[in-house]
Design a protein around this motif. Structure first.
Motif, PDB file in Angstrom:
ATOM      1  N   MET A  54       0.857  -1.190   0.000  1.00 38.77           N
ATOM      2  CA  MET A  54       0.000   0.000   0.000  1.00 38.77           C
ATOM      3  C   MET A  54       0.895   1.242   0.000  1.00 38.77           C
ATOM      4  SD  MET A  54      -3.188  -0.851   2.561  1.00 38.77           S
ATOM      5  CE  MET A  54      -2.216  -0.499   4.039  1.00 38.77           C
ATOM      6  N   MET A  60      -7.240   3.343  -3.223  1.00 34.66           N
ATOM      7  CA  MET A  60      -7.633   1.942  -3.303  1.00 34.66           C
ATOM      8  C   MET A  60      -8.986   1.782  -3.997  1.00 34.66           C
ATOM      9  SD  MET A  60      -6.423   0.843   0.537  1.00 34.66           S
ATOM     10  CE  MET A  60      -6.683  -0.932   0.305  1.00 34.66           C
ATOM     11  N   HIS A  71      -9.573  -5.670   2.242  1.00 33.06           N
ATOM     12  CA  HIS A  71      -8.171  -5.538   2.636  1.00 33.06           C
ATOM     13  C   HIS A  71      -8.037  -5.491   4.160  1.00 33.06           C
ATOM     14  CE1 HIS A  71      -7.814  -4.276  -1.586  1.00 33.06           C
ATOM     15  NE2 HIS A  71      -6.521  -4.516  -1.475  1.00 33.06           N
ATOM     16  N   ARG A 126      -5.196  -9.059   1.149  1.00 38.00           N
ATOM     17  CA  ARG A 126      -6.513  -8.895   0.548  1.00 38.00           C
ATOM     18  C   ARG A 126      -7.204 -10.242   0.371  1.00 38.00           C
ATOM     19  NH1 ARG A 126      -5.958  -7.061  -5.803  1.00 38.00           N
ATOM     20  NH2 ARG A 126      -5.256  -9.079  -6.644  1.00 38.00           N
TER      21      ARG A 126
END
Length: 264
Positions: A54, A60, A71, A126
């Protein structure tokens, strides 16, 4: 929000400022929701979890997007941001390794009006939409934890709306700093005052004045793009009631998160 203190034996997130590519793969149980799962549930879920980076600034999902993955952050901070038609925006919630991103997958709405943006770089595991829906249909502990966290997120967004309406910029900045440090498990973070102003929905000059006052009183230190928390007890005295209101209510909600649900 803390689900519970870090479980004994589990690794803690790195307390570094900029390290986002560790040499070892992080344990998924750095995420406190995954850490609270019973062993059998975690073992079933583990092969489905995919590690993703990230980077700071990554959007996102945009407002209205059909979210395809849930996530579970293990480090970093993700902001839920609401943008207006005139370009103004405001942060409505912060999510760290205590929570998850993508509640629309299991709440039935398919999308949210807010966007999700990475505020501080980190990593997450995820889980596909299909697997989460399967897990939810089982009605097990992941469903229980996800719903508890969703209520905690509602508490946070509601309290932040009240805070932004009624409290001074200096108090709001203090609240934001404490909430961010809680999620980073650190005493410093890399972020610009301009970025903070966007998150709080106020002018950059107002953040400069508020941060200057906190620094003058010895609570924080500022260098180029870095905020360091120097005196947490004093900052907690200066912050508005919203910080503890959110913290205590979320701790109350998640106090028994690691205990299997009983429908008796």
């Amino acid at each position: 929000m803390q689900i519970h203190s870090h479980t004994s034996g589990l690794p803690r997130p790195q307390d570094t400022l900029t390290k986002s590519h560790p040499t070892t793969t992080p344990d998924p149980r750095l995420n406190q929701i995954l850490a609270a799962l019973p062993a059998a549930d975690y073992a079933r879920l583990r092969p489905e979890l995919e590690l993703v980076e990230m980077p700071r600034g990554w959007t996102m999902s945009e407002s209205g997007d059909h979210v395809t993955h849930l996530h579970f952050p293990t480090s970093g901070i993700v902001s839920l941001v609401y943008a207006l038609e005139d370009g103004a925006s405001s942060e409505i919630a912060l999510v760290g390794n205590e929570g998850l991103i993508g509640i629309s997958i299991y709440m039935g709405g398919e999308s949210l009006p807010s966007s999700t943006e990475v505020q501080c770089a980190g990593q997450a595991y995820r889980l596909s939409r299909q697997v989460m829906k399967r897990e939810f249909a089982l009605g097990g502990q992941l469903q229980h934890l996800a719903l508890l966290y969703t209520q905690a997120l509602i508490v946070q967004t509601s309290q932040m709306a009240v805070c932004n309406q009624h409290h001074a910029v200096e108090q709001r900045l203090a609240r934001w700093i404490l909430m961010s440090m809680d999620r980073l498990h650190s005493h410093k973070m890399s972020i610009t005052q301009e970025r903070i102003s966007l998150m709080l929905g106020v002018r950059r000059e107002s953040i400069t004045v508020a941060a200057g006052a906190l620094q003058k009183d010895g609570m924080i230190e500022r260098t180029r793009g870095v905020i360091k928390l120097v005196d947490r007890p004093r900052l907690e005295e200066r912050v508005c009631e919203c910080y503890l209101a959110v913290k205590h209510e979320c701790e109350r909600l998640m106090a028994h998160a690691g205990t299997p649900r009983s429908d008796a």
